[in-house]
Design a protein around this motif. Structure first.
Motif, PDB file in Angstrom:
ATOM      1  N   ASP A 152      36.684  51.743 -65.009  1.00  0.00           N
ATOM      2  CA  ASP A 152      35.384  51.252 -64.527  1.00  0.00           C
ATOM      3  C   ASP A 152      35.205  51.685 -63.089  1.00  0.00           C
ATOM      4  OD1 ASP A 152      34.638  49.769 -66.838  1.00  0.00           O
ATOM      5  OD2 ASP A 152      36.013  48.175 -66.230  1.00  0.00           O
ATOM      6  N   GLY A 153      34.172  52.466 -62.831  1.00  0.00           N
ATOM      7  CA  GLY A 153      33.906  52.887 -61.469  1.00  0.00           C
ATOM      8  C   GLY A 153      33.063  51.903 -60.685  1.00  0.00           C
ATOM      9  N   GLY A 154      32.156  51.192 -61.348  1.00  0.00           N
ATOM     10  CA  GLY A 154      31.292  50.225 -60.694  1.00  0.00           C
ATOM     11  C   GLY A 154      31.265  48.934 -61.472  1.00  0.00           C
ATOM     12  N   VAL A 155      31.573  47.828 -60.815  1.00  0.00           N
ATOM     13  CA  VAL A 155      31.734  46.554 -61.505  1.00  0.00           C
ATOM     14  C   VAL A 155      31.161  45.427 -60.647  1.00  0.00           C
ATOM     15  CG1 VAL A 155      33.464  44.918 -62.379  1.00  0.00           C
ATOM     16  CG2 VAL A 155      33.863  47.353 -62.600  1.00  0.00           C
ATOM     17  N   THR A 156      30.640  44.396 -61.289  1.00  0.00           N
ATOM     18  CA  THR A 156      30.359  43.129 -60.618  1.00  0.00           C
ATOM     19  C   THR A 156      31.369  42.134 -61.161  1.00  0.00           C
ATOM     20  OG1 THR A 156      28.009  43.621 -60.358  1.00  0.00           O
ATOM     21  CG2 THR A 156      28.659  41.305 -60.206  1.00  0.00           C
ATOM     22  N   ASP A 157      32.200  41.617 -60.279  1.00  0.00           N
ATOM     23  CA  ASP A 157      33.253  40.682 -60.675  1.00  0.00           C
ATOM     24  C   ASP A 157      32.616  39.445 -61.304  1.00  0.00           C
ATOM     25  OD1 ASP A 157      36.305  39.971 -60.151  1.00  0.00           O
ATOM     26  OD2 ASP A 157      35.080  38.179 -59.745  1.00  0.00           O
ATOM     27  N   ASP A 158      33.115  39.042 -62.470  1.00  0.00           N
ATOM     28  CA  ASP A 158      32.489  37.929 -63.185  1.00  0.00           C
ATOM     29  C   ASP A 158      32.950  36.548 -62.720  1.00  0.00           C
ATOM     30  OD1 ASP A 158      35.008  37.731 -64.391  1.00  0.00           O
ATOM     31  OD2 ASP A 158      34.313  38.364 -66.372  1.00  0.00           O
ATOM     32  N   ALA A 159      33.824  36.471 -61.743  1.00  0.00           N
ATOM     33  CA  ALA A 159      34.232  35.169 -61.197  1.00  0.00           C
ATOM     34  C   ALA A 159      33.536  34.877 -59.866  1.00  0.00           C
ATOM     35  CB  ALA A 159      35.743  35.114 -61.022  1.00  0.00           C
ATOM     36  N   VAL A 160      33.480  35.847 -58.971  1.00  0.00           N
ATOM     37  CA  VAL A 160      32.870  35.611 -57.645  1.00  0.00           C
ATOM     38  C   VAL A 160      31.541  36.332 -57.468  1.00  0.00           C
ATOM     39  CG1 VAL A 160      35.057  35.057 -56.491  1.00  0.00           C
ATOM     40  CG2 VAL A 160      34.258  37.431 -56.575  1.00  0.00           C
ATOM     41  N   LEU A 179      30.621  39.473 -57.001  1.00  0.00           N
ATOM     42  CA  LEU A 179      30.521  40.501 -55.962  1.00  0.00           C
ATOM     43  C   LEU A 179      30.661  41.865 -56.632  1.00  0.00           C
ATOM     44  CD1 LEU A 179      32.710  38.919 -53.137  1.00  0.00           C
ATOM     45  CD2 LEU A 179      30.212  39.138 -53.154  1.00  0.00           C
ATOM     46  N   ALA A 180      29.755  42.775 -56.269  1.00  0.00           N
ATOM     47  CA  ALA A 180      29.767  44.122 -56.847  1.00  0.00           C
ATOM     48  C   ALA A 180      30.626  45.045 -55.986  1.00  0.00           C
ATOM     49  CB  ALA A 180      28.346  44.669 -56.943  1.00  0.00           C
ATOM     50  N   TYR A 181      31.320  45.936 -56.645  1.00  0.00           N
ATOM     51  CA  TYR A 181      32.137  46.930 -55.941  1.00  0.00           C
ATOM     52  C   TYR A 181      32.218  48.200 -56.765  1.00  0.00           C
ATOM     53  CZ  TYR A 181      35.833  45.332 -59.110  1.00  0.00           C
ATOM     54  OH  TYR A 181      36.560  45.014 -60.225  1.00  0.00           O
ATOM     55  N   THR A 182      32.610  49.271 -56.097  1.00  0.00           N
ATOM     56  CA  THR A 182      32.837  50.553 -56.776  1.00  0.00           C
ATOM     57  C   THR A 182      34.262  51.011 -56.485  1.00  0.00           C
ATOM     58  OG1 THR A 182      31.971  51.810 -54.902  1.00  0.00           O
ATOM     59  CG2 THR A 182      30.417  51.271 -56.666  1.00  0.00           C
ATOM     60  N   LEU A 183      34.791  51.762 -57.418  1.00  0.00           N
ATOM     61  CA  LEU A 183      36.131  52.338 -57.274  1.00  0.00           C
ATOM     62  C   LEU A 183      36.042  53.852 -57.432  1.00  0.00           C
ATOM     63  CD1 LEU A 183      38.188  49.887 -59.529  1.00  0.00           C
ATOM     64  CD2 LEU A 183      37.959  49.833 -57.038  1.00  0.00           C
ATOM     65  N   SER A 184      36.865  54.566 -56.687  1.00  0.00           N
ATOM     66  CA  SER A 184      36.930  56.021 -56.819  1.00  0.00           C
ATOM     67  C   SER A 184      38.362  56.473 -56.556  1.00  0.00           C
ATOM     68  CB  SER A 184      35.971  56.702 -55.837  1.00  0.00           C
ATOM     69  OG  SER A 184      36.335  56.386 -54.505  1.00  0.00           O
ATOM     70  N   LEU A 185      38.654  57.689 -56.953  1.00  0.00           N
ATOM     71  CA  LEU A 185      39.984  58.270 -56.751  1.00  0.00           C
ATOM     72  C   LEU A 185      39.948  59.288 -55.615  1.00  0.00           C
ATOM     73  CD1 LEU A 185      40.876  58.855 -60.486  1.00  0.00           C
ATOM     74  CD2 LEU A 185      42.024  57.259 -58.944  1.00  0.00           C
ATOM     75  N   SER A 186      41.048  59.422 -54.906  1.00  0.00           N
ATOM     76  CA  SER A 186      41.136  60.417 -53.838  1.00  0.00           C
ATOM     77  C   SER A 186      41.049  61.834 -54.391  1.00  0.00           C
ATOM     78  CB  SER A 186      42.419  60.234 -53.032  1.00  0.00           C
ATOM     79  OG  SER A 186      43.553  60.325 -53.877  1.00  0.00           O
ATOM     80  N   ALA A 187      41.427  62.039 -55.634  1.00  0.00           N
ATOM     81  CA  ALA A 187      41.302  63.331 -56.323  1.00  0.00           C
ATOM     82  C   ALA A 187      41.266  63.053 -57.821  1.00  0.00           C
ATOM     83  CB  ALA A 187      42.452  64.262 -55.980  1.00  0.00           C
ATOM     84  N   ALA A 188      40.623  63.918 -58.573  1.00  0.00           N
ATOM     85  CA  ALA A 188      40.480  63.703 -60.007  1.00  0.00           C
ATOM     86  C   ALA A 188      41.420  64.570 -60.849  1.00  0.00           C
ATOM     87  CB  ALA A 188      39.040  63.971 -60.431  1.00  0.00           C
ATOM     88  N   SER A 189      42.155  65.469 -60.201  1.00  0.00           N
ATOM     89  CA  SER A 189      43.043  66.340 -60.968  1.00  0.00           C
ATOM     90  C   SER A 189      44.134  66.908 -60.069  1.00  0.00           C
ATOM     91  CB  SER A 189      42.252  67.481 -61.623  1.00  0.00           C
ATOM     92  OG  SER A 189      41.690  68.308 -60.624  1.00  0.00           O
TER      93      SER A 189
END
Length: 157
Positions: free
Chosen positions: A92-100, A102-112
């Motif tokens: 999941d790259g973009g999520v809204t936490d279902d407890a608090v 709050l929306a956030y995004t995740l990414s990787l420093s490199a994909a390969s």
């Protein structure tokens, strides 16, 4: 005595004849190939563990309505067979936490990358945008009860 001399002469001639026979050491050779089957492998490990599919947890600290984005990161290593190409993906790259809430995004420093037989360092980067309210009925809350906080990092090779 004549018989003894004749016997000695016959024995000497026999030994001389035996000594002049050629001596042969017989050999045979054959060749063969050595076959090797290598099964390539990649593994994910964190900076605190040498093996296993482990990534360090990523932890945000956020204050309601803060004016700047919150960031967090988590390191991990990939170790693959030499010359083996691989790709990385997050569940999941973009999520809204279902407890608090709050929306956030995740990414990787490199994909390969391409394996080199040693640990190669990567980072999961997180960003939570500014100005969010969130849900909390006390002075501080955590998302320990969230059902969508667990993420999966996949390496394909």
């Amino acid at each position: 005595e004549l018989i003894m001399k004749k016997l000695a002469l016959v024995a000497a001639i026999s030994l001389t004849a035996l000594a002049t026979l050629p001596s042969y050491a017989l050999t045979a050779t054959g060749t063969f190939n050595v076959g090797i089957t290598l099964t390539s492998k990649c593994e994910i490990n964190n900076t605190n563990a040498s093996t296993g599919a482990v990534v360090n947890d990523l932890n945000f600290t956020y204050t309601s309505f803060q004016t700047s984005a919150a960031t967090a990161s988590s390191g991990f290593n990939v170790r693959c067979t030499n010359n083996l190409p691989y790709t990385l993906a997050l569940s999941d790259g973009g999520v809204t936490d279902d407890a608090v809430n709050l929306a956030y995004t995740l990414s990787l420093s490199a994909a390969s990358g391409t394996g080199n037989g040693t640990n190669q360092a990567f980072t999961v980067n997180g960003q939570m945008v500014a100005g969010q309210s969130g849900n909390c009925a006390t002075a501080t809350c955590s998302n320990s009860a969230a059902t969508n906080k667990t993420k999966t990092l996949t390496i394909t090779y």
